[in-house]
Design a protein around this motif. Sequence first.
Motif, short mmCIF file in Angstrom:
data_model
loop_
_atom_site.label_atom_id
_atom_site.label_comp_id
_atom_site.label_asym_id
_atom_site.label_seq_id
_atom_site.Cartn_x
_atom_site.Cartn_y
_atom_site.Cartn_z
N UNK A 43 2.89 8.09 0.70
CA UNK A 43 2.86 8.91 1.92
C UNK A 43 2.60 8.04 3.14
N UNK A 44 1.97 6.88 2.90
CA UNK A 44 1.56 6.02 4.00
C UNK A 44 2.34 4.71 4.10
N UNK A 45 2.89 4.27 2.96
CA UNK A 45 3.53 2.96 2.97
C UNK A 45 4.65 2.91 1.94
N UNK A 62 13.15 7.47 -3.91
CA UNK A 62 14.06 6.84 -2.95
C UNK A 62 13.74 5.37 -2.73
N UNK A 63 13.23 4.70 -3.75
CA UNK A 63 12.88 3.28 -3.69
C UNK A 63 13.43 2.61 -4.95
N UNK A 91 0.59 -6.43 0.84
CA UNK A 91 -0.76 -6.43 1.41
C UNK A 91 -0.65 -6.23 2.92
N UNK A 92 -1.72 -5.73 3.52
CA UNK A 92 -1.66 -5.43 4.95
C UNK A 92 -3.00 -5.78 5.60
N UNK A 154 -4.81 2.49 2.01
CA UNK A 154 -3.53 2.48 2.70
C UNK A 154 -3.60 3.04 4.13
N UNK A 155 -4.71 3.62 4.51
CA UNK A 155 -4.78 4.14 5.88
C UNK A 155 -6.06 3.76 6.60
N UNK A 156 -6.54 2.55 6.30
CA UNK A 156 -7.62 1.91 7.05
C UNK A 156 -7.09 0.64 7.69
N UNK A 157 -7.72 0.23 8.79
CA UNK A 157 -7.41 -1.07 9.39
C UNK A 157 -8.32 -2.10 8.74
N UNK A 158 -7.74 -3.03 7.99
CA UNK A 158 -8.54 -3.97 7.21
C UNK A 158 -8.35 -5.39 7.75
#
Length: 255
Positions: A43-45, A62-63, A91-92, A154-158
């Motif tokens: 949902x996020x990435x 769809x991947x 990774x992000x 997946x939805x934090x700024x790390x």
Amino acid sequence: MERIESVNNKIIKFTNSLKIKKFRKQEGLFICEGERLVFDAIKFREPSYIIVSESFYKKDFPYKTYEVTETIFKKLSETVSPQGIMAIFKTDIKNIEEITPCNTVILNRLQDPGNLGAILRTAKATGFNNVILDSECVDLYNSKTVRSSMSSLFNLNIYLSSSLKEDIAFLKSKGFSVCATLLDSDSVNLYKENFEGNVAFIIGNEASGMDRDLIECCDKKIIIPMEDGIESLNASVAGSVVMYEILRRQKYENG
């Protein structure tokens, strides 16, 4: 969808290599395993690819998707009871110089992957949307950390820090106030302290606490009140108590 029936297939070998920290870092990829975790994550990435077992009920992603035998999936899996689906994600890690102005958790030498995952979940739940880890923390993309963090990863700024003292000084220059739980004579009861603006909260090592040279960086030293007979709390529990109290004070106290 491509079907794979050999453990010697290059995709299987490559995916297996991502169980090792060195290769995760080298490739900038990590494994996310389990139905709920994968479905929440996409949902996020967007994943690089998905692997499903031949018995998994859903195939039409769809991947890029690979179907493998049950035997191969069990060899890839790091869980006791594999659910038949895993996905590979990039990774992000963010640049700390572009940090978002919001409440922040700073992790100092945290070693337990379950604690790290739990802290990430609580951070997201309480609006501590920035998480900074120093170089001595357990690997963020360790499989246990990924599973226990659920979709919060997946939805934090790390951010990864090579020098917490320098990065904390940078945060303070941006108007953040810095606090930590400390058993010092001048520490203030958590429920009597004020928390205004953007807060950076330091959580230290499970056994030895935060590095002593970070104490001078703290604007606020706080203590969690406890009844007699107990000396300390688990790092993730203590972190949860503090983050939820700051959330309550900043968002709900007057509401």
